[in-house]
Scaffold this motif. Structure first.
Motif, PDB file in Angstrom:
ATOM      1  N   GLY A  22       0.816  -1.216   0.000  1.00  0.00           N
ATOM      2  CA  GLY A  22       0.000   0.000   0.000  1.00  0.00           C
ATOM      3  C   GLY A  22       0.844   1.258   0.000  1.00  0.00           C
ATOM      4  N   ALA A  23       1.964   1.231   0.737  1.00  0.00           N
ATOM      5  CA  ALA A  23       2.838   2.399   0.802  1.00  0.00           C
ATOM      6  C   ALA A  23       3.442   2.706  -0.561  1.00  0.00           C
ATOM      7  N   GLU A  24       3.883   1.678  -1.257  1.00  0.00           N
ATOM      8  CA  GLU A  24       4.460   1.882  -2.596  1.00  0.00           C
ATOM      9  C   GLU A  24       3.440   2.513  -3.531  1.00  0.00           C
ATOM     10  N   THR A  25       2.204   2.000  -3.522  1.00  0.00           N
ATOM     11  CA  THR A  25       1.165   2.520  -4.413  1.00  0.00           C
ATOM     12  C   THR A  25       0.766   3.939  -4.039  1.00  0.00           C
ATOM     13  N   ALA A  26       0.541   4.191  -2.747  1.00  0.00           N
ATOM     14  CA  ALA A  26       0.076   5.512  -2.310  1.00  0.00           C
ATOM     15  C   ALA A  26       1.109   6.593  -2.583  1.00  0.00           C
ATOM     16  N   ARG A  56      12.202   8.649  -5.117  1.00  0.00           N
ATOM     17  CA  ARG A  56      11.272   7.623  -5.568  1.00  0.00           C
ATOM     18  C   ARG A  56      11.940   6.263  -5.800  1.00  0.00           C
ATOM     19  N   GLY A  57      13.128   6.269  -6.396  1.00  0.00           N
ATOM     20  CA  GLY A  57      13.808   5.007  -6.684  1.00  0.00           C
ATOM     21  C   GLY A  57      14.139   4.235  -5.419  1.00  0.00           C
ATOM     22  N   ARG A  58      14.719   4.934  -4.440  1.00  0.00           N
ATOM     23  CA  ARG A  58      15.060   4.268  -3.180  1.00  0.00           C
ATOM     24  C   ARG A  58      13.813   3.851  -2.415  1.00  0.00           C
ATOM     25  N   LEU A  59      12.756   4.678  -2.506  1.00  0.00           N
ATOM     26  CA  LEU A  59      11.491   4.349  -1.843  1.00  0.00           C
ATOM     27  C   LEU A  59      10.930   3.042  -2.378  1.00  0.00           C
ATOM     28  N   ILE A  60      10.821   2.919  -3.704  1.00  0.00           N
ATOM     29  CA  ILE A  60      10.253   1.710  -4.305  1.00  0.00           C
ATOM     30  C   ILE A  60      11.107   0.484  -3.976  1.00  0.00           C
ATOM     31  N   SER A  61      12.429   0.660  -4.044  1.00  0.00           N
ATOM     32  CA  SER A  61      13.316  -0.467  -3.733  1.00  0.00           C
ATOM     33  C   SER A  61      13.139  -0.928  -2.295  1.00  0.00           C
ATOM     34  N   ALA A 114      -5.130   2.163  -1.312  1.00  0.00           N
ATOM     35  CA  ALA A 114      -4.133   3.210  -1.535  1.00  0.00           C
ATOM     36  C   ALA A 114      -4.413   3.990  -2.814  1.00  0.00           C
ATOM     37  N   ILE A 115      -4.833   3.299  -3.873  1.00  0.00           N
ATOM     38  CA  ILE A 115      -5.092   3.999  -5.137  1.00  0.00           C
ATOM     39  C   ILE A 115      -6.368   4.809  -5.060  1.00  0.00           C
ATOM     40  N   ALA A 116      -7.298   4.416  -4.165  1.00  0.00           N
ATOM     41  CA  ALA A 116      -8.543   5.163  -3.998  1.00  0.00           C
ATOM     42  C   ALA A 116      -8.334   6.418  -3.170  1.00  0.00           C
ATOM     43  N   PHE A 117      -7.441   6.358  -2.166  1.00  0.00           N
ATOM     44  CA  PHE A 117      -7.164   7.509  -1.302  1.00  0.00           C
ATOM     45  C   PHE A 117      -5.652   7.721  -1.196  1.00  0.00           C
ATOM     46  N   PRO A 118      -4.972   8.035  -2.284  1.00  0.00           N
ATOM     47  CA  PRO A 118      -3.501   8.092  -2.250  1.00  0.00           C
ATOM     48  C   PRO A 118      -2.951   9.170  -1.331  1.00  0.00           C
ATOM     49  N   ASP A 119      -3.534  10.343  -1.354  1.00  0.00           N
ATOM     50  CA  ASP A 119      -3.003  11.431  -0.527  1.00  0.00           C
ATOM     51  C   ASP A 119      -3.195  11.149   0.962  1.00  0.00           C
ATOM     52  N   ARG A 120      -4.408  10.717   1.317  1.00  0.00           N
ATOM     53  CA  ARG A 120      -4.695  10.431   2.721  1.00  0.00           C
ATOM     54  C   ARG A 120      -3.842   9.262   3.228  1.00  0.00           C
ATOM     55  N   PHE A 121      -3.728   8.235   2.403  1.00  0.00           N
ATOM     56  CA  PHE A 121      -2.924   7.064   2.767  1.00  0.00           C
ATOM     57  C   PHE A 121      -1.457   7.449   2.916  1.00  0.00           C
ATOM     58  N   ALA A 122      -0.949   8.252   1.974  1.00  0.00           N
ATOM     59  CA  ALA A 122       0.459   8.642   2.020  1.00  0.00           C
ATOM     60  C   ALA A 122       0.776   9.465   3.260  1.00  0.00           C
ATOM     61  N   LEU A 123      -0.116  10.382   3.614  1.00  0.00           N
ATOM     62  CA  LEU A 123       0.107  11.204   4.807  1.00  0.00           C
ATOM     63  C   LEU A 123       0.113  10.352   6.075  1.00  0.00           C
ATOM     64  N   ALA A 124      -0.744   9.321   6.111  1.00  0.00           N
ATOM     65  CA  ALA A 124      -0.860   8.495   7.311  1.00  0.00           C
ATOM     66  C   ALA A 124       0.368   7.625   7.534  1.00  0.00           C
ATOM     67  N   ILE A 125       0.978   7.097   6.465  1.00  0.00           N
ATOM     68  CA  ILE A 125       2.059   6.124   6.629  1.00  0.00           C
ATOM     69  C   ILE A 125       3.457   6.714   6.364  1.00  0.00           C
ATOM     70  N   ALA A 126       3.516   8.016   6.063  1.00  0.00           N
ATOM     71  CA  ALA A 126       4.802   8.631   5.715  1.00  0.00           C
ATOM     72  C   ALA A 126       5.880   8.438   6.790  1.00  0.00           C
ATOM     73  N   PRO A 127       5.601   8.691   8.084  1.00  0.00           N
ATOM     74  CA  PRO A 127       6.659   8.518   9.097  1.00  0.00           C
ATOM     75  C   PRO A 127       7.191   7.080   9.163  1.00  0.00           C
ATOM     76  N   ALA A 128       6.282   6.088   9.106  1.00  0.00           N
ATOM     77  CA  ALA A 128       6.715   4.696   9.160  1.00  0.00           C
ATOM     78  C   ALA A 128       7.520   4.319   7.925  1.00  0.00           C
ATOM     79  N   VAL A 129       7.099   4.818   6.765  1.00  0.00           N
ATOM     80  CA  VAL A 129       7.826   4.516   5.527  1.00  0.00           C
ATOM     81  C   VAL A 129       9.233   5.087   5.583  1.00  0.00           C
ATOM     82  N   LEU A 130       9.363   6.314   6.087  1.00  0.00           N
ATOM     83  CA  LEU A 130      10.695   6.918   6.196  1.00  0.00           C
ATOM     84  C   LEU A 130      11.595   6.086   7.109  1.00  0.00           C
ATOM     85  N   PHE A 131      11.020   5.520   8.164  1.00  0.00           N
ATOM     86  CA  PHE A 131      11.791   4.668   9.070  1.00  0.00           C
ATOM     87  C   PHE A 131      12.345   3.450   8.322  1.00  0.00           C
ATOM     88  N   PHE A 132      11.495   2.772   7.562  1.00  0.00           N
ATOM     89  CA  PHE A 132      11.947   1.580   6.846  1.00  0.00           C
ATOM     90  C   PHE A 132      12.923   1.927   5.716  1.00  0.00           C
TER      91      PHE A 132
END
Length: 438
Positions: A22-26, A56-61, A114-132
């Protein structure tokens, strides 16, 4: 390990797989413009999303790496459990069960949300994604180095990027999609498109053609000049001497009125030459953006358009350029409407001099304007000849019937949409033979 613990680990692993998918898609689908606006308003989560999109490249990887780790790990555990329960058949059972769970709950469901609510989903999981992304950083860096090495020895380079569309085209595409989704009104879409296209449209596409210019003979008596100016619907009037192509100045109706008042209303005392300003000539290839900037610098509102031989082709005004952005501007002194009249049968009767751009905007059509500026020019270009009255053609999803012809110019046409799609990709052949010239 107890089976209950194994099941718990599998459930947690699928949850992590769903998170990574979901994080990759959002974050891929999130709107950079909306994130930038939120960031400007002080939203720290939007700033994180913008930062992640920038890498984006490092995020997707990182998301792919995390998803693969938990997916492979959970599949291994499930296989071990099923072997204990079902023996050799456990491998097949584990494959079916884990494939179903991972596809449904670890891939399709999170990506759908994630594709239905990309902005809302991205804002919610951004801190956790940055950690990973930070945790997986060294591994991702090593993987990227291997990938680049393999591509390099294969003759491919990631430093050479190709883009099929320009920034303006991308913006126009985004606005068009928003219009189709109902978030942007048609008028707003047209205004935005007109603004972006100023750099691509030459002044020759919007000018008043020389055949429609209202000219005044400079050798006329002053009272006749006043009469001509009053009868004209325009305020800026070109003056000619000897030959209509010999434009010697521009007379402004307001300057004429002021001078007439100073003469006590006696037109015979006017000196037209004293209130005439020098003409300004511009090439017909000048873009609307450049001409708009030139109007602002010179603090004037009109210019004469000439071709490569210096022959006057028409007159362009500031209003002509503004109309390309806001649409047709009409006042109580304008003589006609756009020159296109809808008929009850769904057809449209159009004057040949109407520009394709104006017709597309008024009718919400998509006729091409690369090869011709006017609708008559388009028909002549596709017909490869000057048609005769009652001759018909079909191309780009429309039927064109020539109604009137003046000398070598198409004066009027009837245009009928052939189907639901008004922009067929390629023109077809002529429909009927020409009728004799009346």
């Amino acid at each position: 390990m107890p089976i209950s613990l194994d099941v718990a680990v599998i459930i947690v692993s699928i949850a992590f797989a769903a998170f990574f998918a979901g994080a990759e898609t959002a974050l891929t689908a999130a709107s950079r413009a909306r994130m930038h606006a939120l960031e400007m308003s002080g939203d720290t989560r939007a700033a994180l999303v913008t930062r992640l999109i920038g890498m984006r490249g490092r995020l997707i990887s990182s998301m792919l790496l995390g998803g693969q780790i938990v997916t492979i790990g959970s599949s291994a555990i499930a296989t071990s459990v099923m072997l204990d329960l079902y023996g050799e058949r456990g491998v097949a059972v584990a494959t079916v069960v884990m494939t179903t769970l991972i596809v449904v709950f670890g891939e399709v469901m999170p990506k759908t949300i994630a594709i239905a609510f990309p902005d809302r989903f991205a804002l919610a999981i951004a801190p956790a994604v940055l950690f990973f992304v930070t945790i997986f950083g060294p591994v991702v860096f090593a993987v990227e180095a291997v990938v680049r090495f393999v591509l390099r020895i294969s003759g491919l380079s990631l430093t050479e990027t190709e883009s099929g569309v320009s920034g303006h085209e991308e913006l126009m595409g985004a606005v068009d999609i928003l219009h189709r989704e109902g978030e942007v009104e048609r008028d707003e879409r047209d205004m935005f498109g007109g603004l972006l296209e100023l750099a691509e449209v030459p002044v020759s596409d919007v000018m008043v053609h020389r055949t429609k210019m209202r000219l005044i003979d400079a050798d006329l008596a002053p009272d006749e000049v006043v009469r001509e100016a009053i009868e004209s619907p325009y305020t800026r009037l070109p003056l000619w001497r000897g030959d209509p192509d010999n434009i010697i100045g521009i007379l402004h109706a307001k300057d004429l009125l002021r001078a007439l008042v100073n003469c006590g209303g006696d037109a015979s005392k006017l000196r037209i030459a004293d209130i005439t300003i020098d003409p300004w000539f511009v090439p017909e290839s000048t873009t609307l953006r450049d001409q708009l900037q030139a109007f602002l610098r010179r603090k004037t509102h009109s210019a004469l358009v000439v071709d490569e031989y210096g022959v006057v082709q028409g007159l362009v005004t500031l209003e002509d350029i503004i109309e390309e952005i806001v649409g047709d501007i009409r006042d109580e002194h304008d003589e006609t409407v756009m020159g296109a009249r809808k008929q009850r049968d769904g057809s449209v009767v159009v004057e040949g001099s109407v520009t394709i751009r104006d017709l597309n905007r008024a009718m919400d059509w998509n006729l091409p304007d690369e090869e011709a500026a006017t609708i008559a020019g388009l028909v002549i270009h596709e017909a490869r000849a000057i048609p005769e009255p009652r001759q018909t053609f079909s191309f780009y999803g429309f039927r064109f019937e020539v109604l009137r012809k003046q000398r070598n110019r198409i004066a009027a046409l009837r245009i009928t949409p052939l189907g639901a799609n008004p922009a067929a990709p390629r023109p077809s052949d002529q429909d009927s033979e020409p009728a004799p010239q009346e």
